[in-house]
Scaffold this motif. Sequence first.
Motif, PDB file in Angstrom:
ATOM      1  N   GLY A  59      91.585  -0.182  50.031  1.00  0.00           N
ATOM      2  CA  GLY A  59      92.699  -0.576  50.891  1.00  0.00           C
ATOM      3  C   GLY A  59      92.833   0.361  52.082  1.00  0.00           C
ATOM      4  N   SER A  60      92.812   1.660  51.797  1.00  0.00           N
ATOM      5  CA  SER A  60      92.974   2.642  52.881  1.00  0.00           C
ATOM      6  C   SER A  60      91.818   2.562  53.866  1.00  0.00           C
ATOM      7  N   ALA A 136      97.120   1.045  41.955  1.00  0.00           N
ATOM      8  CA  ALA A 136      95.840   0.494  42.426  1.00  0.00           C
ATOM      9  C   ALA A 136      96.072  -0.743  43.286  1.00  0.00           C
ATOM     10  N   PHE A 137      96.826  -1.713  42.763  1.00  0.00           N
ATOM     11  CA  PHE A 137      97.008  -2.976  43.500  1.00  0.00           C
ATOM     12  C   PHE A 137      97.997  -2.840  44.655  1.00  0.00           C
ATOM     13  N   ALA A 138      99.099  -2.111  44.417  1.00  0.00           N
ATOM     14  CA  ALA A 138     100.059  -1.911  45.524  1.00  0.00           C
ATOM     15  C   ALA A 138      99.354  -1.173  46.662  1.00  0.00           C
ATOM     16  N   SER A 142      98.870  -3.059  50.214  1.00  0.00           N
ATOM     17  CA  SER A 142      99.750  -2.490  51.249  1.00  0.00           C
ATOM     18  C   SER A 142      98.937  -1.771  52.322  1.00  0.00           C
ATOM     19  N   ALA A 143      97.844  -1.115  51.933  1.00  0.00           N
ATOM     20  CA  ALA A 143      97.054  -0.382  52.947  1.00  0.00           C
ATOM     21  C   ALA A 143      96.421  -1.352  53.944  1.00  0.00           C
ATOM     22  N   TYR A 177     106.083   0.147  49.779  1.00  0.00           N
ATOM     23  CA  TYR A 177     105.667  -0.567  48.564  1.00  0.00           C
ATOM     24  C   TYR A 177     104.522   0.144  47.849  1.00  0.00           C
ATOM     25  N   ALA A 178     103.740   0.886  48.593  1.00  0.00           N
ATOM     26  CA  ALA A 178     102.706   1.717  47.957  1.00  0.00           C
ATOM     27  C   ALA A 178     103.385   2.866  47.218  1.00  0.00           C
TER      28      ALA A 178
END
Lengths: 194, 337
Positions: A59-60, A136-138, A142-143, A177-178
Amino acid sequence: MARLKRISGCSVALFAVLVMATPAFAQAGSESSASWFRFGPVTLSIAGAAIAVILSGIGSAVGIGYAGRASLGAMSEGTKDFAKYLMLTALPGTQGIYGFVAAFLVLLWSGIMAGDTAALTVDKGWQFFCASLPVAFAGLFSAIQQGKVCASGVNMTTKQPTEVGKALVLGVFVEFYAVLGLLITILLLISIRG
Amino acid sequence: MDLSEITFKDDTRYAYAVGRVRALETKLFTRADFSRLLEAADFPQALRLLAELGYPVSEEIREYEPVLEAEQRAALILLDNLSEDDGLVEIFRRRYDYHNLKVLLKGKHSGQELKRATMDLGLVSVDDLAEAVMGEEVGELPETLARAMAGAEAAFAESNAPQELDVAVDKEQYDFMSQVLRRLENSFLQTWLIWEVDLQNIKTFLRLRWLDENVKLLERDMLPGGSLGTGFFREIREEPLDVLAQTFTMTPYGKAVAEGISQLKAKKSFASLERICDDLLIQFLKRSREASFGAEPVIAYLLLKEFEIRAVRAVLVGKLNDLPKEKIRERLPSEYV
């Protein structure tokens, strides 16, 4: 969007493989299940730590990719607001750090890091695995979305350099949210640890 | 297509491109820049100002056309570099091939040397195109250009009217552009093309109506790919000018047409109508600022740059001919004055 679906699909597939491979399932299934396919509590805990780092890291990386490319595009035309672009580009990077923190705690509190896993049961292994999922999913989703918000923020800052604060605030909203994901992961880990 | 139907694709392949285009947009001429240009005492001073504003004007340059062409070339090279879709480069560069084809065909049939009016910005070099036009050998030309050339030659052979050459090539061009844009499934660019064709057709219609030309020309001159078909224009052809304005109220061009007709009646000139149509397209293109990712901002920048170059050309021509600044101002889109 297609990429997100692929990542989600892979995560669900990984989850299914883990469920099928735990000793309870393997024993209930065919006798011929190979022993290497049976994951124990240590493997489950490691899988949890890995998934926290991998998904939030993806994500990041994707999020920073969007914001970074927008920043480079603007700077290639001589825009000199590097500091502002740097802040906006770095913002989606925090999810990767959250995933790393969660993975570190899983490895520490499961006893894997100290090499003391005698008290680790399959149940506990599952608990460590599931506790890793919120961050992991957030972090993953979100990233990526934060990267898009930050890329738009970069574009706005190029045209209105004084408005960088607003772009950052809106980016931070997604970050929230992360943070919630990390918080729940930590609370779950604390409760598992007892 | 209505504005509410436009959706911007979240095409993140264009993240770098959009960042770059947003920086370039800050360098597009503003009202203040055009105001300075209009205030220039004469043509050389206007050229000096243009150099200050970033156009590639060097000391020894006395002509404006190479400067504008260089600026146009830079915008097209940017599109080449930033576009992730080959189709986009093809349609936006191919437009210059059609322009050159029209110039060369007219030159051939009028016996004049018009090569000076060509712009070497297309995908086929002017020399190759000239060779094809003069030798009537279309073997090496892309299919769409070969079709345009054959169509134009056939239409000209039938009527012997030079306008037929323009019309035949334009029809092939817009047909080709709408086909490619449909394939790319980009609603913003598809709508832009529909608006461009509709406005072009409205201008043609009002010109024919004003000059009281016959309906046969209407069918000949209408371009394909718009939302208002030839049937629509044929039906309203006999309406008085005042009523005509109302027939467009259900289209996105209602206000522009009404204003254009009132200006046409008041000034007996089509310059205001041209300007109003340009205003509408510029406003439309500015909607691309809603897109954070995608090809839309890149194409919108290219087209806005073309509007800017056209406006700069109008100012320079005015200065060269010592026109009063009010006269020049009238020809510029309201966005710039």
